[in-house]
Enzyme design. Structure first.
Site, PDB file in Angstrom:
ATOM      1  N   ASN B  67       0.805  -1.313  -0.124  1.00 62.07           N
ATOM      2  CA  ASN B  67       0.032  -0.037  -0.053  1.00 62.07           C
ATOM      3  C   ASN B  67       0.969   1.244  -0.073  1.00 62.07           C
ATOM      4  O   ASN B  67       1.865   1.321   0.519  1.00 62.07           O
ATOM      5  CB  ASN B  67      -0.947  -0.179   1.192  1.00 62.07           C
ATOM      6  CG  ASN B  67      -0.350   0.759   2.381  1.00 62.07           C
ATOM      7  OD1 ASN B  67      -0.379   1.892   2.490  1.00 62.07           O
ATOM      8  ND2 ASN B  67       0.217  -0.140   3.377  1.00 62.07           N
ATOM      9  N   CYS B 126       5.765   5.800   8.442  1.00 58.75           N
ATOM     10  CA  CYS B 126       5.106   5.509   7.132  1.00 58.75           C
ATOM     11  C   CYS B 126       6.311   5.408   6.108  1.00 58.75           C
ATOM     12  O   CYS B 126       7.012   6.387   6.126  1.00 58.75           O
ATOM     13  CB  CYS B 126       4.185   6.415   6.678  1.00 58.75           C
ATOM     14  SG  CYS B 126       3.216   6.014   5.465  1.00 58.75           S
ATOM     15  N   LYS B 161       5.699   4.088  17.335  1.00 59.41           N
ATOM     16  CA  LYS B 161       5.903   2.897  16.209  1.00 59.41           C
ATOM     17  C   LYS B 161       6.961   3.440  15.201  1.00 59.41           C
ATOM     18  O   LYS B 161       7.116   4.132  14.592  1.00 59.41           O
ATOM     19  CB  LYS B 161       4.358   3.247  15.385  1.00 59.41           C
ATOM     20  CG  LYS B 161       4.236   2.130  14.523  1.00 59.41           C
ATOM     21  CD  LYS B 161       2.726   1.960  14.013  1.00 59.41           C
ATOM     22  CE  LYS B 161       2.628   0.944  12.992  1.00 59.41           C
ATOM     23  NZ  LYS B 161       1.296   0.720  12.571  1.00 59.41           N
ATOM     24  N   ASN B 188       6.099  -0.834  11.394  1.00 57.89           N
ATOM     25  CA  ASN B 188       5.007  -0.498  10.310  1.00 57.89           C
ATOM     26  C   ASN B 188       5.668  -1.247   9.182  1.00 57.89           C
ATOM     27  O   ASN B 188       6.463  -2.277   9.351  1.00 57.89           O
ATOM     28  CB  ASN B 188       5.431   1.126   9.999  1.00 57.89           C
ATOM     29  CG  ASN B 188       4.210   1.967   9.411  1.00 57.89           C
ATOM     30  OD1 ASN B 188       3.694   1.511   8.641  1.00 57.89           O
ATOM     31  ND2 ASN B 188       3.968   3.066  10.198  1.00 57.89           N
ATOM     32  N   GLY B 239       3.010  -7.147  12.347  1.00 55.49           N
ATOM     33  CA  GLY B 239       3.553  -7.201  11.122  1.00 55.49           C
ATOM     34  C   GLY B 239       2.907  -8.918  10.601  1.00 55.49           C
ATOM     35  O   GLY B 239       3.691  -9.769  11.233  1.00 55.49           O
TER      36      GLY B 239
HETATM   37  C1  LIG Z   1      -3.733  -0.036   4.083  1.00 59.96           C
HETATM   38  C2  LIG Z   1      -2.753   0.212   5.114  1.00 59.96           C
HETATM   39  C3  LIG Z   1      -2.838   1.410   5.670  1.00 59.96           C
HETATM   40  C4  LIG Z   1      -1.813   1.732   6.712  1.00 59.96           C
HETATM   41  N1  LIG Z   1      -1.899   2.959   7.403  1.00 59.96           N
HETATM   42  C5  LIG Z   1      -1.446   3.192   8.328  1.00 59.96           C
HETATM   43  C6  LIG Z   1      -1.248   4.228   9.138  1.00 59.96           C
HETATM   44  O1  LIG Z   1      -2.132   5.238   8.764  1.00 59.96           O
HETATM   45  N2  LIG Z   1      -0.564   4.575  10.311  1.00 59.96           N
HETATM   46  C7  LIG Z   1       0.270   3.366  10.791  1.00 59.96           C
HETATM   47  O2  LIG Z   1       1.006   3.839  11.726  1.00 59.96           O
HETATM   48  N3  LIG Z   1       0.533   2.371   9.967  1.00 59.96           N
HETATM   49  C8  LIG Z   1      -0.578   2.327   9.049  1.00 59.96           C
HETATM   50  N4  LIG Z   1      -0.283   0.868   8.187  1.00 59.96           N
HETATM   51  C9  LIG Z   1       0.803  -0.240   8.789  1.00 59.96           C
HETATM   52  C10 LIG Z   1      -0.056  -1.115   9.791  1.00 59.96           C
HETATM   53  O3  LIG Z   1      -0.530  -0.346  10.801  1.00 59.96           O
HETATM   54  C11 LIG Z   1       0.931  -2.231  10.067  1.00 59.96           C
HETATM   55  O4  LIG Z   1       1.919  -1.638  11.037  1.00 59.96           O
HETATM   56  C12 LIG Z   1       1.576  -2.995   9.104  1.00 59.96           C
HETATM   57  O5  LIG Z   1       0.495  -3.195   7.672  1.00 59.96           O
HETATM   58  C13 LIG Z   1       2.101  -4.243   9.515  1.00 59.96           C
HETATM   59  O6  LIG Z   1       1.098  -5.177   9.808  1.00 59.96           O
HETATM   60  P1  LIG Z   1       0.063  -6.209   9.063  1.00 59.96           P
HETATM   61  O7  LIG Z   1       0.905  -7.235   8.300  1.00 59.96           O
HETATM   62  O8  LIG Z   1      -0.794  -7.041  10.291  1.00 59.96           O
HETATM   63  O9  LIG Z   1      -0.757  -5.136   8.251  1.00 59.96           O
HETATM   64  C14 LIG Z   1      -0.913   0.629   7.320  1.00 59.96           C
HETATM   65  C15 LIG Z   1      -1.085  -0.343   6.632  1.00 59.96           C
HETATM   66  C16 LIG Z   1      -1.659  -0.702   5.573  1.00 59.96           C
HETATM   67  C17 LIG Z   1      -2.069  -2.078   4.938  1.00 59.96           C
END
Ligand SMILES: Cc1cc2nc3c(=O)[nH]c(=O)nc-3n(C[C@H](O)[C@H](O)[C@H](O)COP(=O)(O)O)c2cc1C
Lengths: 265, 300
Positions: B67, B126, B161, B188, B239
């Site tokens: 993303n 990010c 984070k 992240n 993650g």
């Molecule tokens: C579509 C999308 C949007 C995200 N937006 C944010 C965000 O606004 N702020 C943030 O700290 N992390 C954001 N993340 C990161 C997630 O919070 C997370 O740290 C990362 O996706 C890893 O975890 P996962 O594999 O369970 O998704 C985003 C992830 C995805 C997939």
């Protein structure tokens, strides 16, 4: 061809077979190949380097399929300019689909008719199509028996689709009303359906990014439109506080439906 | 069996909705709570309203998700009108914030704190945003941001984070802890890219985005493991967690709680229930009664 029942969440490349002008500022882009989906489902259309947007699948053929749009913004204008042989990305199909019950009425307001067009293909039903004037009517050759309403009376009956719908509901025992169009129209259709104790299914539109229920951009109340919708039943619509009232713009801010429509064009 | 506490927050289970997945509205946060989350994190908000990047902003496939949404958001001021308060849901709500400057982190923290979230998470990580580049790999900036946010958050606990796109994640976590952070969220997304070979074009409009989902998990486990060695404050291990076994592994690496985001892509709204029921089954089978028995086990 996409495999039956399988959805692709990464764009698959299709070649444009033709672009048809359907009416004033109304076009259909046809893509080569077979695509399998149910009436009311949508796809995400990717024009590389331009944008990616949700579009209802409006034609489903053996060797081509298409989507129809009104050229309101940059994306749809760019879509209208694609040429035979151009490559377009498609992912999906997404969302739920219409229930397809017998003895039904189908209402399509403006370009909203494209979201119910493959439903009309697959069943016998009374179809009502409304548009602002004769030039903005869609699919008049494809669906010859439609009841036509225009705002200015330049074709069919002058007035809104709800007038025609009420006439039909008075005369004909109706099992279901399926509709897609401007949300104000759908709200009126729902009210009529409630009055006549007929079930309704409406296809809603909200600003979307992912299409598969992850980003949370397209919420209406606590429903994820792209995944739990876009089609909602009377029962759900009647309890929604935001239906016909509010929507969220790209930033996630909640605005009135008028403001939202002005932003959408 | 699964209940745990995190910085004073009582959680019925250790799953926490990660920021950026569904949590744009209060209604959707509440819904994820009803669907079994132990806590929910809202989409990150900053001092201004942002449109984010053009589409495509994300896509998924087996095991991988990319993303580059570009942090769209209504901004903290509109959010205050929209949410009113954040302590009136049945599930603890974590407010995620960011700013472009250190001062703005403070300003947004103060406003977020006025909504009374259970915790404030600070997104400095990010991977595809200009604002976070000077901060996320720099101990000095992390210390300053942490201090600034802590100063403006009153008694609300603060989690920093972190990004995996660094070589010294444990030192960065240590810097945050020294500056007063109550918790670390790791990780992240990892900086990534995908090119469509039929058109020769990167799929994401932003070209570069962040990788999440199962492919990210080994990196996340390693980061949590390294951080656990260096800090005493709790870690929200995030993650690629999609199963109960994944969550158990994260906890054995040292996580106090488990962030869950992309699992909602693979398993829809059932994502949390799947993880928690599988965790329970695993614990029963292995005669583990509480999570503290296995937390950090990989370090023994
Ligand atoms: C579509 C999308 C949007 C995200 N937006 C944010 C965000 O606004 N702020 C943030 O700290 N992390 C954001 N993340 C990161 C997630 O919070 C997370 O740290 C990362 O996706 C890893 O975890 P996962 O594999 O369970 O998704 C985003 C992830 C995805 C997939």
């Amino acid at each position: 061809m996409n495999k039956c029942g399988l959805r692709n969440d990464i764009p698959q490349i299709y070649e444009v077979s033709r672009v048809e002008k359907e009416g004033k500022d109304l076009f259909t882009v046809f893509l080569k190949g077979q695509f399998l989906c149910k009436p009311g489902q949508f796809v995400m259309v990717w024009l590389p380097r331009v944008d990616e947007k949700p579009m209802a699948v409006s034609y489903l053929g053996k060797d081509e399929f298409g989507f129809t749009f009104h050229t309101l913004g940059t994306f749809t204008q760019e879509c209208s300019k694609v040429k035979k042989g151009d490559k377009i990305g498609i992912r999906g199909p997404y969302g739920n689909w219409f229930s397809q019950e017998k003895n039904s009425v189908i209402v399509g307001g403006g370009v909203g008719l494209s979201s119910v067009s493959t439903l009309i293909d697959g069943m016998k039903a009374t179809v009502i199509h409304g548009a602002r004037d004769k030039d903005h009517l869609l699919y008049t050759k494809r669906f010859k028996d439609m009841i036509i309403c225009t705002d200015d009376g330049s074709a069919g009956t002058k007035g809104f689709v709800t007038l025609a719908l009420e006439e039909v509901l008075e005369k004909k025992r109706t099992k279901k009303v399926y509709c897609c169009g401007p949300e104000i129209m759908m709200k009126k259709v729902l009210e009529l359906c409630n009055k006549y104790h007929v079930d309704c299914e409406a296809s809603l539109e909200r600003y979307m990014k992912c299409g598969f229920g992850v980003c949370g951009a397209c919420m209406i109340d606590d429903k994820v439109v792209c995944k739990e919708g876009p089609i909602f039943s009377s029962k759900e619509l009647n309890t929604m506080k935001e239906f016909g009232e509010y929507a969220r713009i790209k930033t996630g801010r909640k605005v009135t439906l008028q403001e939202y429509s002005a932003w959408r064009g | 069996m699964l209940s745990t506490t995190l910085c004073g927050m009582k959680l019925r289970n250790p799953t926490i909705l990660a920021s950026g997945i569904l949590g744009v509205t209060k209604e959707s946060a509440a819904k994820v709570g009803r669907m079994g989350a132990g806590a929910v994190t809202l989409k990150s908000l900053c001092h201004e309203e942002r449109k984010g990047n053009p589409n495509p902003t994300m896509f998924g496939r087996k095991g991988q998700f990319l993303n580059a949404v570009g942090l769209p958001g209504q901004g903290i001021d509109n959010a205050i009108d929209d949410f009113k308060k954040l302590n009136d849901l049945d599930v603890p709500v974590i407010g995620s914030i960011f700013g472009y400057t250190i001062e703005q982190f403070g300003e947004v923290a103060k406003k977020m704190a006025s909504l009374k979230p259970a915790m404030i998470e600070v997104d400095i990580s990010c991977p595809h945003m200009e604002y976070s580049k000077p901060f996320y790999a720099d101990e000095d900036s992390i210390e300053k941001i942490t201090k600034m946010v802590k100063k403006n958050s009153g008694k609300i606990p603060v989690s920093i984070k972190l990004s995996p796109n660094v070589h010294n994640i444990a030192d960065l976590a240590r810097a945050a802890e020294k500056a007063g952070a109550d918790c670390i969220t790791a990780i992240n997304t990892a900086s990534a890219m995908k090119i469509n070979i039929e058109t020769g074009k990167p799929i994401l409009a932003n070209r570069i985005g962040g990788l999440s989902g199962p492919a990210l998990r080994p990196i996340a486990v390693r980061c949590v493991y390294e951080i656990y060695e260096k800090v005493k404050i709790p870690i929200i291990g995030t993650g690629g967690v999609t199963t109960g076994e994944d969550a158990i592994e994260m906890i054995m690496a040292g996580a106090a709680a488990v962030g869950v985001g992309t699992a909602f892509y693979y398993n829809g709204l059932e994502a949390m229930k799947k993880i928690t029921s599988e965790m329970e089954a695993w614990m029963k089978k292995h005669k583990v009664k509480t999570l503290s028995e296995i937390r950090g086990k990989a370090h023994e």
